[in-house]
Scaffold this motif. Sequence first.
Motif, PDB file in Angstrom:
ATOM      1  N   ASP A 186      24.537  35.805  26.613  1.00 11.90           N
ATOM      2  CA  ASP A 186      24.833  34.473  26.089  1.00 11.90           C
ATOM      3  C   ASP A 186      26.156  34.487  25.339  1.00 11.90           C
ATOM      4  O   ASP A 186      26.534  35.480  24.714  1.00 11.90           O
ATOM      5  N   LYS A 189      24.140  29.820  27.883  1.00  8.87           N
ATOM      6  CA  LYS A 189      23.490  30.784  28.751  1.00  8.87           C
ATOM      7  C   LYS A 189      24.237  30.822  30.082  1.00  8.87           C
ATOM      8  O   LYS A 189      24.334  29.806  30.770  1.00  8.87           O
ATOM      9  N   ARG A 245      24.491  26.932  31.000  1.00  7.97           N
ATOM     10  CA  ARG A 245      23.412  26.074  30.506  1.00  7.97           C
ATOM     11  C   ARG A 245      23.485  25.980  28.992  1.00  7.97           C
ATOM     12  O   ARG A 245      23.478  26.986  28.280  1.00  7.97           O
ATOM     13  N   ARG A 246      23.557  24.731  28.492  1.00 10.78           N
ATOM     14  CA  ARG A 246      23.578  24.486  27.054  1.00 10.78           C
ATOM     15  C   ARG A 246      22.905  23.145  26.782  1.00 10.78           C
ATOM     16  O   ARG A 246      23.168  22.153  27.456  1.00 10.78           O
ATOM     17  N   ASN A 247      22.009  23.158  25.793  1.00 12.58           N
ATOM     18  CA  ASN A 247      21.294  21.931  25.388  1.00 12.58           C
ATOM     19  C   ASN A 247      20.591  21.257  26.561  1.00 12.58           C
ATOM     20  O   ASN A 247      20.594  20.026  26.694  1.00 12.58           O
ATOM     21  N   GLY A 248      20.009  22.075  27.427  1.00 13.96           N
ATOM     22  CA  GLY A 248      19.227  21.532  28.538  1.00 13.96           C
ATOM     23  C   GLY A 248      20.035  21.063  29.726  1.00 13.96           C
ATOM     24  O   GLY A 248      19.465  20.556  30.697  1.00 13.96           O
ATOM     25  N   THR A 249      21.359  21.203  29.669  1.00 11.55           N
ATOM     26  CA  THR A 249      22.222  20.761  30.760  1.00 11.55           C
ATOM     27  C   THR A 249      22.866  21.975  31.432  1.00 11.55           C
ATOM     28  O   THR A 249      23.363  22.870  30.754  1.00 11.55           O
ATOM     29  N   THR A 250      22.855  21.993  32.754  1.00 13.80           N
ATOM     30  CA  THR A 250      23.441  23.094  33.513  1.00 13.80           C
ATOM     31  C   THR A 250      24.645  22.596  34.298  1.00 13.80           C
ATOM     32  O   THR A 250      24.566  21.569  34.992  1.00 13.80           O
TER      33      THR A 250
END
Length: 304
Positions: A148, A153, A175-180
Amino acid sequence: MFHEIIVLLWLAVLPAILWAIPKTRRMTGSWITALKTVPLGCLTIWLLPTVFCCMIYWLHRPALRNALLELGCLAVGFAVGIFLIMKLARWSWRRWHAEGKRSILPFDVIFLFFAFSTVSISWAIPIVQYSSNMEEFHGEWQSFRLSDENGVKITFEQRPIHPFLAEYDYRLAFRRNGTTVFRNLRTNTGGRTHFNLYRLKDGRLLFSDKDGDYIVDPNLPEVWYLHETDGRKYAVPFPHERLRSWSWEMEDGTMMFRYNYGCAIPAIPLTDELEGKVYYGCITNDFYLEAGKQAPSLEKRRFN
């Protein structure tokens, strides 16, 4: 996934029908018993190593991925499959009071038939898919989780674009805050996967393989494709589409990256961005964190 479904149906449908029909379920001849049991044993032999490999990838345990362990898993699957065939056959003979001598020959013949046909199907389906559409053929994405970076991620992903040769599409998933967000890398048109990963002094990452170098900024997220000519280095944002063609050209003092028959991006000259880079890992059959070790050597292929 398509060819796995075909193999599953090939091995499971016939015994399922024979066990489901009362008349054939009660039949105890050697040939019919072999048809009811051997395909299920072959399915077990095929399925157990597949499940094991899926578990290894899910658990992110690259150290477990080696030929010896895979061979051992195949041996276990073979032993379990043969055991299943024997137990089912004996249970069937006891359950419906089989009389007379039992022959092992039908079991051997049917086992060889289903083993050979299953291998043939596993080879034939990708070849047919590839032959029907060479440009768009590809397998499933395989993901390797990286370290990370500032809450982002990062996952390296590859998928085969040839049924047997080592040719792959590559991309990075941020991937950050649920968005890829996905960013492409160059397609590997020949050779096993091997990237060396470095950390740059400004915190960004450098990905390097035999076909090129990339500066990766997880915070944007963005991937910059690098080029070197006459001792000078340049960078351009890597296009968010698959490259069909590309070239580097100097025009009026500006390095241009041309791609896909008409698109062009002006490159940015680099100064000391790559100086002081620190090796911290590599990607082969998974991501290996190797901070403090020496970077493996990479022989670069030269294009245009």
